[in-house]
Design an enzyme around this catalytic site. Structure first.
Site, PDB file in Angstrom:
ATOM      1  N   HIS A 154       0.709  -1.294   0.082  1.00  0.00           N
ATOM      2  CA  HIS A 154       0.058   0.006  -0.145  1.00  0.00           C
ATOM      3  C   HIS A 154       1.051   1.172  -0.116  1.00  0.00           C
ATOM      4  O   HIS A 154       2.076   1.098  -0.003  1.00  0.00           O
ATOM      5  CB  HIS A 154      -0.959   0.028   1.148  1.00  0.00           C
ATOM      6  N   HIS A 201      -6.087  -1.882   4.737  1.00  0.00           N
ATOM      7  CA  HIS A 201      -5.922  -0.393   3.743  1.00  0.00           C
ATOM      8  C   HIS A 201      -5.151  -0.966   2.416  1.00  0.00           C
ATOM      9  O   HIS A 201      -4.405  -1.941   2.611  1.00  0.00           O
ATOM     10  CB  HIS A 201      -5.321   0.572   4.301  1.00  0.00           C
ATOM     11  N   HIS A 216       4.941   7.250   2.358  1.00  0.00           N
ATOM     12  CA  HIS A 216       5.591   6.096   2.214  1.00  0.00           C
ATOM     13  C   HIS A 216       4.954   5.050   1.403  1.00  0.00           C
ATOM     14  O   HIS A 216       3.749   5.094   1.096  1.00  0.00           O
ATOM     15  CB  HIS A 216       5.619   5.256   3.499  1.00  0.00           C
ATOM     16  N   HIS A 248       1.327   0.151  14.889  1.00  0.00           N
ATOM     17  CA  HIS A 248       0.389   1.125  14.695  1.00  0.00           C
ATOM     18  C   HIS A 248      -0.947   0.946  15.481  1.00  0.00           C
ATOM     19  O   HIS A 248      -1.314  -0.494  15.520  1.00  0.00           O
ATOM     20  CB  HIS A 248      -0.221   1.169  13.390  1.00  0.00           C
ATOM     21  N   TYR A 257       9.007   2.352  10.159  1.00  0.00           N
ATOM     22  CA  TYR A 257       9.260   3.306   9.061  1.00  0.00           C
ATOM     23  C   TYR A 257      10.659   3.662   8.838  1.00  0.00           C
ATOM     24  O   TYR A 257      11.250   3.914   9.714  1.00  0.00           O
ATOM     25  CB  TYR A 257       8.590   4.764   9.363  1.00  0.00           C
ATOM     26  N   GLU A 267       7.982   1.808   4.342  1.00  0.00           N
ATOM     27  CA  GLU A 267       7.583   0.812   5.616  1.00  0.00           C
ATOM     28  C   GLU A 267       7.670  -0.577   5.426  1.00  0.00           C
ATOM     29  O   GLU A 267       7.361  -1.175   4.298  1.00  0.00           O
ATOM     30  CB  GLU A 267       5.635   1.108   5.747  1.00  0.00           C
TER      31      GLU A 267
HETATM   32 FE   LIG Z   1       1.570   2.113   6.021  1.00  0.00          FE
END
Ligand SMILES: [Fe+2]
Length: 309
Positions: A154, A201, A216, A248, A257, A267
């Protein structure tokens, strides 16, 4: 609308300041496989377990960042339908002929209100993951070369008008919102996480005054142990780490990161829950934004909102 024929993220086209450094970083350190170079000087990579020809394309430029981010759709018919749906919605599109990118079919390119170029395509050559499609083994030696993510997963983009991006992705492309962070006015989203699948996501956006910025591109690892191994390899290879390994709150993914040799953040992550279009979006407020982004530190670092390419 949900799950409208958009399968998954397909390729990220990145700018690097020095091509040789980029090839060394994406090939040896991140451990992607180089799959080709074209006449424009672009270099193509795929993660070891991806089957299509490319998922990351780099080119040398004077400034780092992202040229475009693409999603693969399930058929040429879907590509044509979504092109026409985008135009009907008022979004101009451009058809880029098959072969303009190596081993990639015709692409439909359009600009979203945050200032980023998004592409859709239906066809890309299946080069496999080094395994047979008949009675394969569990993994191949390339799965241990460098950080060796299983796939490009992503991106997180920064730009204005993310509510318009959200509406476009919902109403035309069939994405749904999985999580969002709401500013103190209780109405305006600071950030949105959108899915076209059962992933937490496939693309995320943060509201930002300057258009077209990259926060990212993310690469999926199999396990938390592999996230820790990635951190070791970052130290061995002197890769600047932004934050992590940590977790997260949003999506619950475990993460690092870090920055490529040109300052593009990337990431390496694992996990996050699976989502479905009927799930009620999870809302975060600014009072807990630190915990949402970095669950253990419970505060944002200075770089999260300011260091972009
Ligand atoms: Fe991410």
């Amino acid at each position: 609308m949900a799950m409208n024929g958009v399968l998954r993220p397909g390729h990220a086209a990145l700018r690097v300041l020095d091509l040789d450094e980029g090839i060394e970083f994406y090939g040896k350190v991140l451990g992607l496989q180089e799959t080709g170079r074209d006449k424009q000087g672009r270099v193509y990579f795929k993660a070891w377990d991806e089957r299509d020809h490319n998922s990351v394309v780099i080119r040398q430029a004077d400034r780092a960042g992202i040229d475009f981010f693409a999603f693969k759709v399930d058929s040429v018919a879907t590509l044509n339908r979504l092109d026409s749906d985008l135009r009907a919605y008022g979004v101009p599109t451009e058809r880029i002929p098959a072969g303009e990118m190596l081993e990639t079919g015709e692409r439909v390119r359009f600009e979203i209100p945050s200032g980023h170029l998004i592409e859709l395509y239906a066809e890309k050559s299946d080069v496999g993951n080094g395994q047979s499609y008949l009675n394969p083994e569990a993994w191949v030696p390339a799965a241990e070369k460098g950080i060796a993510p299983v796939r490009m997963d992503h991106c997180l983009l920064y730009g204005p008008d993310i509510e318009k991006v959200q509406k476009l992705f919902h109403e035309v492309l069939g994405f749904y919102t999985v999580e969002h962070i709401v500013l103190d006015d209780g109405v305006t989203d600071l950030a949105i996480w959108l899915s076209t699948s059962i992933k937490a996501h496939d693309i995320a956006l943060v509201r930002h005054p300057e258009p077209g910025k990259l926060h990212h591109v993310a690469y999926l690892l199999d396990s938390w142990e592999k996230v820790l191994r990635a951190a070791d390899l970052m130290s061995i290879n002197r890769v600047p780490i932004d934050i992590g390994p940590t977790r997260h709150g949003v999506t619950r993914g475990t993460t690092i990161y870090a920055f490529d040799r040109s300052g593009n953040r990337f990431e390496t992550f694992c996990g996050g829950y699976q989502s479905y279009p009927d799930f009620q979006p999870i809302k975060w407020t600014m009072s807990d934004v630190g915990r949402g982004i970095f669950y253990h530190d419970r505060k944002l670092n200075d770089a999260f909102l300011t260091v972009l390419t």
